[in-house]
Design an enzyme around this catalytic site. Structure first.
Site, mmCIF file in Angstrom:
data_model
loop_
_atom_site.group_PDB
_atom_site.id
_atom_site.type_symbol
_atom_site.label_atom_id
_atom_site.label_comp_id
_atom_site.label_asym_id
_atom_site.label_seq_id
_atom_site.Cartn_x
_atom_site.Cartn_y
_atom_site.Cartn_z
ATOM 1 N N PHE A 57 42.958 -57.499 6.739
ATOM 2 C CA PHE A 57 43.967 -56.507 5.590
ATOM 3 C C PHE A 57 43.588 -57.251 4.097
ATOM 4 O O PHE A 57 44.063 -58.410 4.047
ATOM 5 C CB PHE A 57 45.365 -56.309 5.818
ATOM 6 C CG PHE A 57 45.913 -55.314 4.910
ATOM 7 C CD1 PHE A 57 45.839 -53.945 5.050
ATOM 8 C CD2 PHE A 57 46.635 -56.021 3.667
ATOM 9 C CE1 PHE A 57 46.640 -53.361 4.119
ATOM 10 C CE2 PHE A 57 47.097 -55.264 2.880
ATOM 11 C CZ PHE A 57 47.079 -54.133 2.968
ATOM 12 N N LYS A 107 51.376 -61.933 -3.788
ATOM 13 C CA LYS A 107 52.850 -61.746 -3.318
ATOM 14 C C LYS A 107 53.729 -63.016 -3.757
ATOM 15 O O LYS A 107 54.257 -62.780 -4.962
ATOM 16 C CB LYS A 107 52.758 -61.870 -1.955
ATOM 17 C CG LYS A 107 51.880 -60.563 -1.268
ATOM 18 C CD LYS A 107 52.257 -60.342 0.277
ATOM 19 C CE LYS A 107 51.838 -59.027 0.492
ATOM 20 N NZ LYS A 107 50.492 -58.717 1.303
ATOM 21 N N ASP A 110 41.353 -65.280 1.554
ATOM 22 C CA ASP A 110 42.597 -64.532 0.944
ATOM 23 C C ASP A 110 43.961 -64.857 1.560
ATOM 24 O O ASP A 110 44.203 -64.903 2.701
ATOM 25 C CB ASP A 110 42.479 -63.075 1.459
ATOM 26 C CG ASP A 110 43.359 -62.054 0.808
ATOM 27 O OD1 ASP A 110 44.353 -62.691 0.633
ATOM 28 O OD2 ASP A 110 43.222 -60.817 1.439
HETATM 29 C C1 LIG Z 1 49.428 -57.900 0.891
HETATM 30 C C2 LIG Z 1 47.924 -58.457 1.066
HETATM 31 C C3 LIG Z 1 47.054 -57.933 0.160
HETATM 32 C C4 LIG Z 1 47.075 -56.712 -0.948
HETATM 33 O O1 LIG Z 1 48.288 -57.412 -1.975
HETATM 34 P P1 LIG Z 1 48.737 -56.006 -2.797
HETATM 35 O O2 LIG Z 1 49.839 -56.665 -3.706
HETATM 36 O O3 LIG Z 1 49.583 -55.287 -2.001
HETATM 37 O O4 LIG Z 1 47.740 -55.180 -3.210
HETATM 38 C C5 LIG Z 1 45.674 -58.595 0.152
HETATM 39 N N1 LIG Z 1 45.532 -59.499 1.262
HETATM 40 C C6 LIG Z 1 46.288 -59.685 2.029
HETATM 41 C C7 LIG Z 1 46.109 -61.034 3.015
HETATM 42 C C8 LIG Z 1 47.850 -59.255 2.139
HETATM 43 O O5 LIG Z 1 48.800 -59.663 3.028
#
Ligand SMILES: *Cc1c(COP(=O)(O)O)cnc(C)c1O
Length: 483
Positions: free
Chosen positions: A142, A256, A227
């Site tokens: 994700f 986040k 990520d």
């Molecule tokens: C939440 C998340 C994203 C996307 O972040 P947004 O602020 O919602 O665009 C990307 N990568 C990971 C691993 C995430 O948990």
């Protein structure tokens, strides 16, 4: 259940039946004054808890100075923010103290930024033929919701109906080093993965995976991009999840928790040879690196730089793991994976769905969210104290027992014996002394804060229906007219 019909909103979410009106630390309150422990924490955007004093103060101070300049002009918090990111995160990458920073807003934008940077680096520096660059990603990933990023996903719900997708990505099974080795060739500019997959249900790869990725990508001059938007900034008991395996990625995507749960703040941090290809005009953002975002980001990084949140996550994580393993041993869960203060637990489908468990938890005063059918993610604020954690795990156990027994009674999954008042549970009103302290341990040094917090916990969360908790612990500086 409360009516969750949301008249004007497009139906992009199916929220649990609770309407939150207020929050503080690890606690939230609904519009009826019922109190809950927050075990989702905004998908780890609230690692420091709700309305952390230091973060709120930083935001308030900056709100009186300047909030937006655009990058057409410099402002006095921007370089400070970048420097702080280099100190706290850049040093953990191959960029070291020479790391560069690209400030953005959402997590998805950080990942998009990393993709642009590694592609341009591939063409400009590596000499990959134009438009041929490929990036290796993992199944179950994700990375966000943009059209490019859902194109990387193999979740039919996330991607279905949104094609055509951007070319240039190759998917391999997560944790399978041999598959990555097979997938890379002369056109491969990067391997982009979550160190631990969050949305997939806190999936931790084998211990040799990230070290193996590091060795492979270093040998072939491929960028290793982590990520860490959900896994990073303390969640795993370390600043970055990559530290669990002593791996230095080339680029890290953050988001986040970098915004302290106050506003969206994201960034890509790492190797100057890669991020340096993003010259003026090639990339940007109206709000990226704005003064308010920088002020909150600096304050969040300050909290992390002491190491106290990481230590707390590691210590609480040991309790979490022990308790979840016991639930697996008892047959109440079919699986539990955890790292630091972050867990994915699997329900026995015979007891119900993940959604059923989340509703059972909600009724008893704990907020959590299912991720896939039978999987629920637990990610409380890192500031949670042990009595709160233990209480939530007691509630988890109680909820699982209730679902199991409901099921073995031949119940159809309809509420058999639970009241439908959220936050209320019958028969076990805690007898702890009344105490007004619901403040989270804002100075994380203090294991000693546990005693007051324990009282607050024992008082809070359950049996609070109708009690007026309003106003307690409300940081006065939040008043828009204050100061
Ligand atoms: C939440 C998340 C994203 C996307 O972040 P947004 O602020 O919602 O665009 C990307 N990568 C990971 C691993 C995430 O948990």
């Amino acid at each position: 259940m409360a009516d969750t019909t949301q008249g004007a909103l497009a139906p992009t979410y199916h929220p649990l039946p609770v309407t939150i009106a207020r929050a503080h630390g690890t606690h939230v309150w609904d519009t009826d004054g019922n109190e809950f422990l927050d075990f989702l924490s905004g998908y780890s955007a609230l690692n420091f808890g709700h309305l952390h004093q230091g973060l709120v103060a930083a935001a308030m101070t900056q709100l009186r100075q300047v909030t937006l300049t655009s990058r057409a002009f410099d402002h006095d918090r921007l370089e400070e923010f970048a420097q702080r990111l280099v100190e706290v995160v850049g040093l953990l990458t191959t960029g070291g103290e020479g790391s560069l920073v690209v400030p953005m807003n959402t997590g998805a934008e950080a990942v998009e930024t990393a993709i642009k940077a590694v592609r341009k680096w591939g063409y400009d520096v590596r000499g990959v033929p134009e438009d041929q660059a490929t990036i290796v990603v993992a199944e179950g990933n994700f990375h966000g919701r943009t059209t490019t990023l859902v194109g990387l996903s193999d979740d039919p719900t996330a991607r279905g109906g949104f094609g055509p997708f951007a070319p240039g990505f190759v998917q391999v099974p997560f944790g399978d080093l041999a598959a990555v080795a097979d997938a890379v060739d002369d056109t491969t500019v990067a391997v982009l993965m979550e160190p631990v997959q969050g949305e997939a249900g806190v999936v931790v790869p084998p211990d040799d995976f990230w070290p193996g990725l590091r060795a492979l990508t270093a040998e072939k001059n491929i960028a290793l991009v982590a990520d860490e938007i959900q896994s990073g900034l303390g969640r795993t008991g370390t600043t970055l999840a990559c530290e669990l395996w002593d791996v230095q990625p080339d680029l890290v995507c953050l988001g986040k928790a970098l915004g302290g749960g106050i506003l969206p703040v994201s960034a890509v941090v790492g190797k100057p040879e890669i991020l340096g290809v993003l010259t003026p005009g090639t990339h940007g953002s109206t709000f990226g690196g704005n003064p308010l975002a920088c002020a909150v980001g600096i304050a969040a990084l300050d909290l992390l730089s002491t190491g106290q949140y990481q230590a707390r996550a590691a210590a609480s994580g040991r309790v979490l793991k022990e308790r979840l393993d016991a639930l697996v041993d008892r047959g109440l869960l079919t699986g539990a994976r955890s790292v630091g203060l972050w867990a994915g637990i699997d329900m026995d489908p015979a007891f119900g769905t993940g959604r059923d468990l989340c509703e059972a938890l909600l009724e008893r005063g704990v907020l959590a969210k299912d991720t896939h059918e039978a999987t629920i993610r637990l990610s409380p604020p890192l500031s949670i104290v042990q009595p709160e954690l233990e209480m939530a795990l007691d509630i988890l156990e109680e909820s699982l027992v209730a679902l199991r027994d409901e099921d073995s009674d031949g119940g159809s999954g309809e509420d058999a014996d639970q009241g439908d008042e959220p936050g209320v549970s019958e028969g076990d009103e805690p007898s702890a002394p009344e105490d007004d302290a619901v403040d989270p341990p804002t100075e994380m040094s203090a294991e000693t804060s546990d005693s007051t917090d324990a009282a607050a916990v024992a008082k809070g969360t359950r049996g609070t229906k109708g009690k007026s908790l309003r106003g307690k612990g409300e940081p006065s500086e939040l008043s828009p007219t204050a100061g």
